[in-house]
Write a protein that holds these residues in place. Sequence first.
Motif: not given
Length: 253
Positions: A36, A51, A55, A156
């Motif tokens: 990510r 995050g 997130a 995700m």
Amino acid sequence: MTIEISDADAAPALHDAPRRQAGNSAAFWAATGIARGHEVIRRPGYLAVAGDARAGLRVLIQEPGLDADTVAEITALAHRASGPVDAEDPFSATDLSHLGMRHWQMPVMLRPAGPAAAPTMDVTRVRDSADLYAAEQAVIAGFELARFEPHRPGEMFPPSLITQPGVDVFVARIDGEVAGACVTVVHEGYGSHYWVGTPPAFRSRGVGRAVMLGSLAHLARVPVTLTASRLGRPLYESLGFTAATPSTWWSRR
């Protein structure tokens, strides 16, 4: 994916399951954070992934009973987090109640190495972005992850997640449509399951069992751990998992 085993892996001990689960969870969330583009923080007693506002912050405790200085570090991370905060303690030995987060316990479970029965529906390992995005949607719907709504494909489960060492994503299909998904990780001779999810429209049709069996076929040579929800525990017990010890989870939305 290449799986390496040793003699020790052939006879897993329940008392070692929390430490194995801790290490495997850290490996999974580090891989997720890297995919990510989020900050991965590695410390002797914990691993954290910081995050964005959707997130949030994930903390994976790696040792039983963290000292006051380490708890203070986690506290500072939680206070700085711009989104949700989730912490996982497989040892149930570190108190984070001062953060005012809700908490609950779920059992760490262990399955010895061994074959699994064939699933009753089509289960395949994800190889491309289209299937990965379908798996992502199944998990978001199955776990009711409002933080990832509206859906942004690849947020995700970024495409690079399935290129991370030891990480695989599996999907189960009914009439060609993705009906459930899960993620598996192999780390230091142990496997583990994450995000075993079935959207509401496909529940009570054996999807969870199928995706577990299909993924376990790829993990037959290694012991496997997972953390079970109350509703999921009977399924996992029927697949050969045994509860080892309670894991404490902390969460702030």
